[in-house]
Design a protein around this motif. Structure first.
Motif, short mmCIF file in Angstrom:
data_model
loop_
_atom_site.label_atom_id
_atom_site.label_comp_id
_atom_site.label_asym_id
_atom_site.label_seq_id
_atom_site.Cartn_x
_atom_site.Cartn_y
_atom_site.Cartn_z
N GLY A 1 18.72 30.36 5.45
CA GLY A 1 19.11 29.92 4.10
C GLY A 1 18.36 30.64 3.01
N LEU A 2 18.81 30.44 1.79
CA LEU A 2 18.19 31.07 0.63
C LEU A 2 17.92 30.02 -0.45
N VAL A 3 16.68 30.01 -0.94
CA VAL A 3 16.32 29.04 -1.97
C VAL A 3 17.19 29.23 -3.21
N LYS A 4 17.36 30.50 -3.63
CA LYS A 4 18.07 30.75 -4.89
C LYS A 4 19.55 30.36 -4.80
N LYS A 5 20.10 30.31 -3.58
CA LYS A 5 21.49 29.90 -3.41
C LYS A 5 21.61 28.43 -3.03
N HIS A 6 20.47 27.76 -2.87
CA HIS A 6 20.45 26.35 -2.45
C HIS A 6 21.19 26.16 -1.13
N SER A 7 21.16 27.19 -0.29
CA SER A 7 21.91 27.11 0.96
C SER A 7 21.02 26.57 2.07
N ALA A 8 21.62 25.85 2.98
CA ALA A 8 20.87 25.15 4.02
C ALA A 8 20.21 26.12 4.99
N ASP A 9 19.02 25.73 5.46
CA ASP A 9 18.42 26.39 6.62
C ASP A 9 19.09 25.75 7.82
N LEU A 10 19.96 26.50 8.46
CA LEU A 10 20.81 25.93 9.51
C LEU A 10 20.05 25.64 10.79
N ALA B 1 5.98 41.52 1.70
CA ALA B 1 7.30 41.35 2.34
C ALA B 1 7.35 40.04 3.10
N MET B 2 6.26 39.70 3.82
CA MET B 2 6.24 38.44 4.58
C MET B 2 6.28 37.24 3.65
N CYS B 3 5.53 37.34 2.54
CA CYS B 3 5.53 36.24 1.56
C CYS B 3 6.93 36.04 0.99
N CYS B 4 7.57 37.19 0.63
CA CYS B 4 8.92 37.13 0.06
C CYS B 4 9.88 36.48 1.04
N THR B 5 9.75 36.88 2.33
CA THR B 5 10.64 36.33 3.36
C THR B 5 10.42 34.82 3.49
N ALA B 6 9.14 34.44 3.50
CA ALA B 6 8.83 33.01 3.65
C ALA B 6 9.35 32.22 2.45
N LEU B 7 9.17 32.79 1.26
CA LEU B 7 9.63 32.09 0.06
C LEU B 7 11.14 32.04 -0.03
N GLY C 1 29.22 38.00 -9.51
CA GLY C 1 28.74 37.24 -10.68
C GLY C 1 27.23 37.26 -10.79
N SER C 2 26.54 37.04 -9.66
CA SER C 2 25.07 37.02 -9.71
C SER C 2 24.51 38.41 -9.96
N LYS C 3 25.18 39.44 -9.42
CA LYS C 3 24.72 40.82 -9.67
C LYS C 3 24.87 41.16 -11.15
N LEU C 4 25.96 40.72 -11.74
CA LEU C 4 26.20 40.98 -13.16
C LEU C 4 25.18 40.23 -14.01
N ALA C 5 24.87 39.00 -13.61
CA ALA C 5 23.90 38.20 -14.35
C ALA C 5 22.52 38.85 -14.29
N GLN C 6 22.15 39.35 -13.10
CA GLN C 6 20.85 40.00 -12.95
C GLN C 6 20.77 41.25 -13.81
N LEU C 7 21.88 41.95 -13.92
CA LEU C 7 21.92 43.18 -14.71
C LEU C 7 21.58 42.92 -16.17
N PHE C 8 22.00 41.76 -16.65
CA PHE C 8 21.75 41.41 -18.05
C PHE C 8 20.57 40.44 -18.21
N GLY C 9 19.75 40.36 -17.14
CA GLY C 9 18.52 39.57 -17.24
C GLY C 9 18.75 38.08 -17.15
N GLY C 10 19.91 37.67 -16.74
CA GLY C 10 20.21 36.25 -16.62
C GLY C 10 19.80 35.70 -15.28
N LYS C 11 19.96 34.38 -15.14
CA LYS C 11 19.64 33.73 -13.87
C LYS C 11 20.77 34.00 -12.88
N PRO C 12 20.46 34.51 -11.68
CA PRO C 12 21.53 34.83 -10.73
C PRO C 12 22.24 33.56 -10.25
#
Lengths: 296, 145
Positions: free
Chosen positions: B76-85, B17-23, A285-296
């Motif tokens: 964890g990942l910010v974009k997935k709102h997943s916990a830093d375990l 790359a380090m910035c991306c990893t940290a973010l 789902g997130s890959k498809l969203a990214q493909l169309f410029g949407g929020k993953p």
């Protein structure tokens, strides 16, 4: 038997190509073919599966081969939607496309309970040549007429299931109660059931990657059949099957399943052989969203 | 110039790359206060606690089932709102609580249930989580300053 396979070659090629689209995936499948348990698809994941039902009918009837492709998507944590495309080939007859199905499963309760209910709603746009037998309902169908006639009779059906499923340590026990209504004909409501019990062959995961170790296998047994219709509820003139099932997680990517079902009544096929192969594309789902410029 | 340009470019690439990893790490993870294990579940003891070798299987399971959202190091990942375990807010929870959370998931917040895994494999995951390098959360870091 070989003739039926040859007729299905174009359909098999398409199904194989669709399956090969899944490049990055993982799987942890239940071994059931007919019974549903309470485990839904993970949100945003797409599972692509190809399965087939091979019927070995009674003497005088013809062998048939019914493959189908499944595309299962986790819409949310509590809603899974699935599209089926199915075909059928009969030995000495023709190969036909038998229709499509769109099913949805909803899990009303967020947490794990002693018994976990799931509500199932499916619309089927199929014809009478359909043989995949994903569920057995009503009275046993006849297999005598040619595909050219059967494929002309279309059926728009609505199917509901109450899925109840429980986990006890490593065991899963699932019960499905099925009600189906053919909207194209005045047949009343048809009923069916399915029961399944399964468990993995090993409880602990080993520390190394292995292909043939016991933790990659799960096995169980299914019992399913029809319960007549509103015109006559019960076991009279119905088909029932007892089916051992086994699943092998070939790799992190794929699972193979096999089930030889044994017909228990005179109206059943003596043997149904089922094969399945599934992939799970994570984060589709997130890959498809990214493909169309949407929020993953 | 010909020598230094690739070095500067490589240095910049490493910095990015380090910035991306940290973010990407989710050190500012805010737990769902409503996601609480019942007292009897929280009190359960890991039956594999005396079998540390079983954590190797837990690592394999973690990489297969959890790493996509929590990363291989558990950060964890910010974009997935997943916990830093690795945070103490996670590591401070009992084994029983972690087992309950793996089993039930939090479907309304994107954490799936892993009840399809055998019970002992879920305990293996808990065992492995305890081996992740501990990390103080951002508030604790601020307090320390």
């Amino acid at each position: 038997m070989w003739q039926a396979f040859c007729c299905m070659r174009p359909i098999l090629i398409v199904i194989t190509l669709l399956s090969s689209l899944a490049l990055c995936s993982k799987a942890q499948e239940s071994p059931y073919f007919v019974t549903y348990d309470h485990h839904l698809e993970e949100p945003g994941n797409l599972e692509i599966a190809t399965s087939s039902t091979m019927g070995v009918p009674r003497s005088g009837q013809r062998f048939y081969f019914a493959p189908y492709a499944e595309f299962e998507y986790g819409v949310t944590g509590r809603w899974t939607s699935e599209l089926y495309l199915e075909g059928q080939s009969t030995a000495g007859d023709s190969a036909v496309f038998t229709g499509w199905r769109w099913e949805n499963r909803f899990r009303p309760l967020a947490r794990e309970h002693w018994i976990n209910p799931v509500l199932y709603l499916e619309y089927e746009g199929i014809n009478e040549a359909s043989r995949i037998q994903k569920e057995i309902v009503g009275n046993a169908p006849g297999f005598g007429e040619p595909n050219s006639e059967l494929s002309q009779t279309h059926a728009h059906e609505l199917e509901t299931k109450l899925i109840l499923s429980s986990n006890f340590h490593d065991w899963n026990l699932a019960e499905n109660f099925i009600v189906e209504k053919n909207l194209s004909q005045n047949e009343g409501f048809e009923f069916g059931y399915s029961l399944g019990v399964s468990r993995p062959l090993a409880s602990l995961a080993s520390g190394t990657k292995c292909r043939f170790c016991r933790e990659n296998f799960s096995a169980g047994v299914e019992l399913y059949g029809g319960l007549g219709s509103t015109a006559g509820f019960g076991f009279h003139d119905t088909a029932h099957y007892l089916a051992p099932v086994i699943a092998w997680q070939v790799s992190d990517n794929a699972t193979l399943r096999f089930s030889p079902a044994i017909g228990l009544t005179h109206q059943s096929n003596p043997v149904l052989l089922r094969f399945g192969y599934s992939y799970e594309v994570r984060g589709f789902g997130s890959k498809l969203a990214q493909l169309f410029g949407g929020k993953p | 110039m010909l020598v230094t340009t690739p070095r500067v470019f490589a240095g910049l690439l490493c910095a990015v790359a380090m910035c991306c990893t940290a973010l990407a790490q989710n050190a500012s993870y805010e737990p769902d206060t409503g996601w609480q294990a019942p007292a009897d579940a929280a009190a359960r003891v890991n039956p594999l606690a005396r079998k540390p070798a079983a954590a190797a299987g837990g690592k394999k399971l973690f990489l297969r089932e959890c790493a996509e959202c929590h990363r291989e190091d558990g950060s964890g990942l910010v974009k997935k709102h997943s916990a830093d375990l690795r945070l103490s807010v996670v590591q401070g929870q009992s084994d029983g609580t972690l087992f309950w959370k793996i089993t039930n998931g939090n479907p309304d917040r994107g954490m799936p249930s892993f009840s399809r895994l055998p019970e002992m494999q879920r305990w293996q995951l808990v065992l492995f989580l305890r081996q992740l390098a501990p990390l103080k959360d951002s508030r604790e870091k601020q307090d320390a300053k």
